[in-house]
Design an enzyme around this catalytic site. Structure first.
Site, PDB file in Angstrom:
ATOM      1  N   ASP A 480       0.805  -1.171  -0.030  1.00  0.00           N
ATOM      2  CA  ASP A 480       0.269  -0.140  -0.089  1.00  0.00           C
ATOM      3  C   ASP A 480       0.747   1.149   0.010  1.00  0.00           C
ATOM      4  O   ASP A 480       2.208   1.154   0.383  1.00  0.00           O
ATOM      5  CB  ASP A 480      -1.072  -0.084   1.367  1.00  0.00           C
ATOM      6  CG  ASP A 480      -1.794   1.186   1.336  1.00  0.00           C
ATOM      7  OD1 ASP A 480      -2.455   1.641   0.419  1.00  0.00           O
ATOM      8  OD2 ASP A 480      -1.646   1.609   2.449  1.00  0.00           O
ATOM      9  N   ASP A 679      -1.314  -1.059   6.398  1.00  0.00           N
ATOM     10  CA  ASP A 679      -1.426  -0.581   7.809  1.00  0.00           C
ATOM     11  C   ASP A 679      -2.650   0.090   7.920  1.00  0.00           C
ATOM     12  O   ASP A 679      -3.008   0.203   9.176  1.00  0.00           O
ATOM     13  CB  ASP A 679      -0.347   0.495   7.797  1.00  0.00           C
ATOM     14  CG  ASP A 679      -0.875   1.930   7.283  1.00  0.00           C
ATOM     15  OD1 ASP A 679      -1.720   1.933   6.107  1.00  0.00           O
ATOM     16  OD2 ASP A 679      -0.699   2.885   7.896  1.00  0.00           O
ATOM     17  N   ASP A 683      -6.598  -2.188   4.079  1.00  0.00           N
ATOM     18  CA  ASP A 683      -5.709  -3.323   3.661  1.00  0.00           C
ATOM     19  C   ASP A 683      -6.296  -4.765   4.334  1.00  0.00           C
ATOM     20  O   ASP A 683      -5.428  -5.750   3.977  1.00  0.00           O
ATOM     21  CB  ASP A 683      -4.445  -2.807   4.164  1.00  0.00           C
ATOM     22  CG  ASP A 683      -4.021  -1.529   3.270  1.00  0.00           C
ATOM     23  OD1 ASP A 683      -4.164  -1.356   1.985  1.00  0.00           O
ATOM     24  OD2 ASP A 683      -3.407  -0.845   3.867  1.00  0.00           O
TER      25      ASP A 683
END
Length: 805
Positions: A480, A679, A683
């Protein structure tokens, strides 16, 4: 994490007691019925009612234990006293589990019904350094070692003592060997019986059968020698093997002692983490007074003073003061972190030269340190796929060994040289003893336990053994952007000015206007203006236009700050700065234009800064052969700008959580082994779907609960450390398993005497017992090497080396 031990021995029914120092007699203390600690009913938030009585507790965990089984804590005083006495040895709520079979869990000590090993507390205790099994085996070993030595001397050299008749010598051996076998070997026979009762053949099946065979045969030969045919007689008596039984017990005890001491080192990482916590905290009372209290008495919301050089007691937020805190003990980062009002501090980290006042936000089992301890313990007790294979092999291996022992007995008895049945007994017992699969059973659990502790020291937390085994095979890493590659919060990037304006004036006007906005981009602009010392003017007629920007009057001028859509709405041409602003967007920045009285004055770029550790980490991961894919919810322009800066192989922008899951599954369907690093809550689905999910420790709890690996510091360089530990651990497990299999493959035929017809040696049961014990110790010793696993360098020099051809 175990709370500090409390005083015990109080009557759980007694709710009134003498007031402690500093406590008014009008508010008598109550006794926590679970741990026995005295608490102030007026101050503790933890209460419960049962059978018409009110009970008060020092912490939420004590209340939970009470509500789960109140009868246990409100029993008769004698039972309560016994329970309190038990708690001295083990804290209330202690769960015992098997090092080799973590599915075995119970609330009291015992042995594993599968393998027979003594159960251990899931979490070690700093207060309880004494292992009761180690103490018991030590006593049995040292008290009976002289008896074994005498029996061995009589058996080996008795014929050289003409003054000692052979019949007397036999009875003397029986007398000395009996306490050896029946008392010193009693724990082995208990486990042997359990293995038969549970139909779970294991190492104790072989040891118990071997010792019982040697000792039982010798007793019958001593008491009723006429039952044996002439072929059993040698040197004027039926051959007896008391020395074999006694030496096997002594050597097995010795092997268990060495193994228990070696295994105790695997909990050193957890004990080291437990030892990081201070024992007390300095609480600031409502009236301003201060007192040092046990850590277990700290509650959420308490104000605590942290003086220079002290450890932070619990997780909290800074409400006063400024200092630098050394977080290396938990994150592995050597540089202290500046802390001021509003910043978060982690319990057990070391305060620097400044003084802080913090408000406790997490205490007890909710602190970061406690969660790390739980994760490490969970990983140490989990079972790797390789271990499950070893367990299945060990089960069938024991059955095969029993069959080989029976075949050896009859083959030597019927076809061996005289005295054939003597050889039969000796060789069958040797097969049973040398083939004990303890080395096979310890091969993978010991590696996992040591590796989990080593990883925790490096700021990497594995949730289970499967993650340790899988991570080494990863070939694709999906990352990400926000919070993983970038800091996760916007920061000022650049300011542009048109002709007639200067950059400082543009920034000052924009910051003055943004004083009235709570948007993160506005906070970044205001922070930069204040950093430069620019004087801000008050704003009037402030108006925030959702999705476009803000407008207001500053210093008599009408200002508008926002995107190109806002500029178009008010008729401001931004063409003069188009090339420069487009270049900033391609670098991943968000651009806002400033108009003054309807004319373009400049533009300000704000970007989510890339973590300084991101490029070195990705370069090293590329050098390790991984393909890096970025999946972010940001627009394609921003995503590609970040990707170009970091050298990312594949980019996906404007992806939703379900799109990330679909990307993971598509790559997996193409044959890739995929790790996902993120995080945020968005996700979490992809972290769970990936072969290995990797959460940033600076992210959300949901992300960390969905992942198998957590990087405490939120630094991607931790993946390199985790991968190095994974590779070393799997190699170590293979070494242990290979050694165990080769040892048994060579030892069983040798013990069975297959080389004897070719002039080869026969293996004494005593030598077989020694070899069996040393094999277990060698496996544990090899596993302990993982505690010294070298980790890859991830600094600037390493990054430069990774980028060089």
């Amino acid at each position: 994490m175990n709370a500090p031990s409390h005083s015990h021995g109080h009557d759980p029914h007694r709710h009134d007691s003498a007031p402690a120092a500093g406590t008014s007699a009008a508010t008598p203390l109550a006794t926590d019925p679970v741990c026995g600690m005295q608490v102030d009913p007026a101050r503790t938030p933890h209460h419960a009612a049962h059978a018409g009585h009110d009970y008060h507790f020092c912490a939420a965990r004590c209340r939970e234990r009470f509500l789960a089984a109140p009868e246990k804590y409100v029993a008769a005083p004698g039972a309560a006293a016994a329970a309190a006495a038990d708690q001295v040895a083990a804290p209330a709520g202690t769960i015992y589990t098997c090092p080799m079979h973590p599915q075995i869990r119970q609330d009291h000590p015992g042995t594993c019904p599968i393998c027979g090993m003594a159960l251990e507390p899931e979490l070690p205790s700093l207060e309880d350094e004494d292992n009761p099994e180690l103490r018991d085996f030590s006593r049995r070993f040292w008290w009976t070692l002289p008896l074994t030595a005498v029996v061995l001397v009589l058996a080996m050299f008795g014929q050289r003592l003409p003054w000692l008749p052979i019949g007397t010598r036999t009875w003397l051996e029986l007398l000395l060997a009996t306490p050896m076998v029946l008392w010193a070997g009693a724990p082995f026979f208990v486990r042997w019986r359990q293995s038969l009762h549970n139909r779970s053949p294991n190492m104790w099946t072989l040891i118990g059968t071997g010792v019982a065979a040697a000792y039982g045969y010798s007793v019958v030969a001593t008491l009723a020698p006429d039952l044996f045919p002439a072929s059993f007689h040698e040197h004027g008596r039926v051959g007896v093997y008391f020395e074999a039984a006694a030496v096997i017990v002594s050597l097995t005890l010795l092997g268990q002692l060495l193994e228990l001491r070696a295994r105790s080192k695997t909990s050193a990482a957890i004990k080291g983490l437990l030892g990081l916590s201070p024992k007390t905290a300095r609480r600031i009372e409502a009236d301003g007074s201060e007192e040092d209290i046990p850590l277990a008495h700290v509650h959420v919301g308490d104000r605590l003073r942290v003086r220079p050089g002290e450890k932070v007691p619990v997780d909290g937020d800074v409400v006063e003061g400024r200092s630098s805190v050394d977080e290396a003990m938990l994150t592995g980062e050597p540089m202290p972190v500046a802390k001021t009002v509003g910043d978060t501090v982690i319990g057990a980290t070391m305060n620097g030269t400044g003084a802080l006042v913090i408000r406790a936000t997490r205490v007890g089992a909710d602190t970061v340190l406690a969660q790390i301890v739980q994760l490490v313990a969970q990983a140490q007790r989990s079972r790797a796929p390789m271990q499950r294979m070893a367990d299945q092999v060990a089960y069938w291996f024991v059955l095969a060994v029993l069959a080989v022992a029976v075949a050896t007995f009859f083959a030597w008895g019927l076809f061996g040289p005289e005295p054939s049945w003597t050889y039969a007994v000796l060789n069958a017992v040797s097969v049973l003893i040398i083939a004990c699969p303890c080395a096979l059973g310890l091969a993978t659990p010991m590696s996992i336990m040591v590796a989990s502790g080593r990883a925790a020291q490096a700021g990497v937390l594995f949730r289970d053994a499967e993650a340790i085994e899988r991570l080494r095979g990863i070939d694709t890493l999906i990352v990400d952007k926000t919070g993983t590659l970038t800091a996760g919060h916007p920061a000022f990037a650049a300011v542009l000015a048109t002709e007639g304006h200067d950059e400082s004036d543009v920034l000052r006007l924009a910051a003055s206007l943004d004083q009235g906005s709570e948007h993160p981009l506005a906070e970044a602009i205001v922070a930069e203006a204040r950093r430069r010392g620019l004087a801000l003017d008050p704003v009037a007629e402030f108006d925030s236009v959702t999705g476009l920007g803000v407008r207001g009057r500053v210093g008599g001028h009408m200002l508008a700050l926002g995107n190109t859509a806002l500029m178009a709405e008010i008729g401001v041409d931004v063409g003069s700065l188009h090339a420069a602003t487009e270049h900033l967007r391609q670098q991943g920045a968000s651009v806002m234009h400033l108009a003054v009285d309807g004319r373009l004055a400049g533009a300000i770029a704000v970007a989510d800064p890339i973590k300084p550790t991101a490029r070195p980490a990705l370069d090293a991961l590329h050098a390790a052969g991984l393909r890096i894919v970025m999946a972010t919810g940001d627009g394609p322009t921003t995503a590609h700008g970040v990707a170009r800066t970091l050298g990312i192989d594949e980019v996906h922008g404007e992806v939703r959580p379900q799109d990330k899951v679909a990307l993971v599954r598509r790559l997996q369907s193409e044959g890739h082994r995929v790790a996902m690093a993120g995080d945020g809550i968005n996700d979490a689905p992809a972290l769970a779907a990936a072969d290995v999910g990797i959460a940033m420790g600076t992210g959300t709890d949901i992300a960390m609960s969905s992942a198998q690996v957590t990087l405490v510091k939120g630094d991607l360089r931790g993946i390199l450390r985790a991968r190095a530990i994974s590779q070393a651990t799997v190699a170590n497990m293979k070494q242990n398993l290979g050694f165990a299999f080769l040892y048994n493959a060579a030892g069983v035929p040798l013990a069975a005497g297959v080389l004897y017809p070719l002039g080869g040696p026969l293996l004494s049961p005593m030598i077989a017992a020694l070899a069996m014990s040393l094999s277990s110790v060698s496996v544990v010793g090899n596993a302990l090497r993982l505690s010294r696993t070298p980790l890859p360098e991830t600094g600037p020099a390493a990054a430069a080396a990774a980028r060089s051809p």
